[in-house]
Design a protein around this motif. Structure first.
Motif, PDB file in Angstrom:
ATOM      1  N   ILE A  68     -15.918  58.416 103.927  1.00  0.00           N
ATOM      2  CA  ILE A  68     -15.763  57.056 104.461  1.00  0.00           C
ATOM      3  C   ILE A  68     -16.840  56.198 104.833  1.00  0.00           C
ATOM      4  CG2 ILE A  68     -14.481  55.914 106.425  1.00  0.00           C
ATOM      5  CD1 ILE A  68     -12.585  58.055 106.559  1.00  0.00           C
TER       6      ILE A  68
ATOM      7  N   ARG B 181     -18.923  54.931 101.719  1.00  0.00           N
ATOM      8  CA  ARG B 181     -18.236  54.026 100.949  1.00  0.00           C
ATOM      9  C   ARG B 181     -17.997  52.715 101.702  1.00  0.00           C
ATOM     10  NH1 ARG B 181     -14.918  58.537  99.715  1.00  0.00           N
ATOM     11  NH2 ARG B 181     -13.460  57.723 101.350  1.00  0.00           N
ATOM     12  N   GLU B 182     -17.484  52.832 102.944  1.00  0.00           N
ATOM     13  CA  GLU B 182     -17.164  51.559 103.750  1.00  0.00           C
ATOM     14  C   GLU B 182     -18.255  51.378 104.900  1.00  0.00           C
ATOM     15  OE1 GLU B 182     -13.226  52.145 104.855  1.00  0.00           O
ATOM     16  OE2 GLU B 182     -12.877  53.465 103.116  1.00  0.00           O
ATOM     17  N   GLY B 183     -19.143  52.444 105.335  1.00  0.00           N
ATOM     18  CA  GLY B 183     -20.034  52.175 106.423  1.00  0.00           C
ATOM     19  C   GLY B 183     -19.378  52.776 107.634  1.00  0.00           C
TER      20      GLY B 183
ATOM     21  N   ALA C  14     -16.540  51.617 109.878  1.00  0.00           N
ATOM     22  CA  ALA C  14     -14.930  51.813 109.211  1.00  0.00           C
ATOM     23  C   ALA C  14     -14.291  53.320 109.792  1.00  0.00           C
ATOM     24  CB  ALA C  14     -14.981  51.968 107.904  1.00  0.00           C
TER      25      ALA C  14
ATOM     26  N   ARG D 209      -8.355  56.151 110.676  1.00  0.00           N
ATOM     27  CA  ARG D 209      -8.660  55.929 109.343  1.00  0.00           C
ATOM     28  C   ARG D 209      -9.007  57.117 108.737  1.00  0.00           C
ATOM     29  NH1 ARG D 209      -9.209  56.134 104.792  1.00  0.00           N
ATOM     30  NH2 ARG D 209     -10.625  54.746 103.460  1.00  0.00           N
TER      31      ARG D 209
ATOM     32  N   ARG E 132     -26.328  45.549 103.863  1.00  0.00           N
ATOM     33  CA  ARG E 132     -24.861  45.277 103.739  1.00  0.00           C
ATOM     34  C   ARG E 132     -24.879  43.487 103.583  1.00  0.00           C
ATOM     35  NH1 ARG E 132     -21.298  46.710 108.809  1.00  0.00           N
ATOM     36  NH2 ARG E 132     -22.684  45.227 109.714  1.00  0.00           N
TER      37      ARG E 132
ATOM     38  N   HIS F  88     -22.959  41.170 100.513  1.00  0.00           N
ATOM     39  CA  HIS F  88     -21.807  40.490 100.989  1.00  0.00           C
ATOM     40  C   HIS F  88     -22.163  39.241 101.253  1.00  0.00           C
ATOM     41  CE1 HIS F  88     -20.658  44.808 101.780  1.00  0.00           C
ATOM     42  NE2 HIS F  88     -19.502  44.402 101.370  1.00  0.00           N
TER      43      HIS F  88
END
Length: 236
Positions: A42, A45-47, A50, A55, A178, A182
């Motif tokens: 997790i 992939r998502e930081g 997250a 989750r 990041r 983004h």
């Protein structure tokens, strides 16, 4: 003396007994190893932001209550994750003539481990080391510093400062990466543009204008190495 995380985890197991049943459809058993592996996935992939118990439970196709049969809470999970990363650190045999190089090498290894999982160094901030794998690293660093002739109190505080810097450095790098990935509005600028901005400042910033190149010089690796060496050179 308050109980250690291991004792708290053992106590939690004693209270719960067996783990609650997983949701239908899940065939693989939930284990601490599965929890750690899924949590790393997790974060990768998502930081780190997250990663929550809810989750994590969703990724494991179970309910949050099932996780608490294996980890005490989110803080306990954080310690397990940081401990797993620290377990991969190779500690050299302390050498009195190479102690600076050895400590710098340990810090670089820790940095590289944290950078594999964006933002995960947050899990190590403000956390007292209790995991044996984490303590193994601080034990090794202490042995290296003492072998180099660094006084015990200085060595103890130096470890705290070095690890804190590594944590902060890797967190900043993760945030910067990041933002670059983004940002679609040109908010993130490169060195060339930053140098130009400094050079265009009004005359009330004479030093920043004059040394714009120096202020923006060097790679992330260069700055990391410089700071570690600066800290080590001041210990004696």
């Amino acid at each position: 003396m308050s109980p250690t995380p291991q004792e708290r985890r053992a106590a939690r197991h004693g209270l719960i007994g067996s783990a609650p049943p997983a949701r239908r459809g899940r065939t693989a058993p939930i284990t601490v190893e599965a929890i750690i592996s899924t949590a790393f996935g997790i974060v990768e992939r998502e930081g780190y932001e997250a990663l929550t118990m809810r989750r994590l439970a969703t990724a494991l196709e179970t309910g949050p209550s099932s996780l608490y049969a294996h980890v005490v809470n989110k803080e306990d999970l954080d310690e397990l994750l940081i401990g797993r990363l620290c377990a991969a650190i190779e500690l050299p045999e302390p050498h009195p003539d190479r102690w600076r190089e050895q400590i710098a090498g340990v810090c670089a290894q820790l940095r590289d481990q944290y950078l594999r999982y964006p933002g995960i160094s947050q899990a190590a901030l403000a956390a007292a080391p209790a995991n044996l794998d984490t303590l193994r690293v601080s034990e090794g660093m202490l042995a290296i510093l003492l072998a180099g002739g660094v006084p015990p109190q200085t060595a103890a505080w130096a470890i705290d400062a070095l690890v804190l810097y590594v944590n902060a450095h890797t967190l900043e790098v993760s945030y910067a990466k990041r933002r670059r990935n983004h940002s679609d509005d040109g908010w993130v600028v490169g060195r060339e543009e930053m140098t130009g901005r400094f050079a265009a400042l009004p005359d009330s910033f004479p030093q920043t204008k004059r040394y714009a190149d120096e202020l923006t010089a060097g790679s992330t690796e260069d700055r990391f190495t410089f700071t570690i060496e600066l800290m080590l050179n001041g210990l004696l």
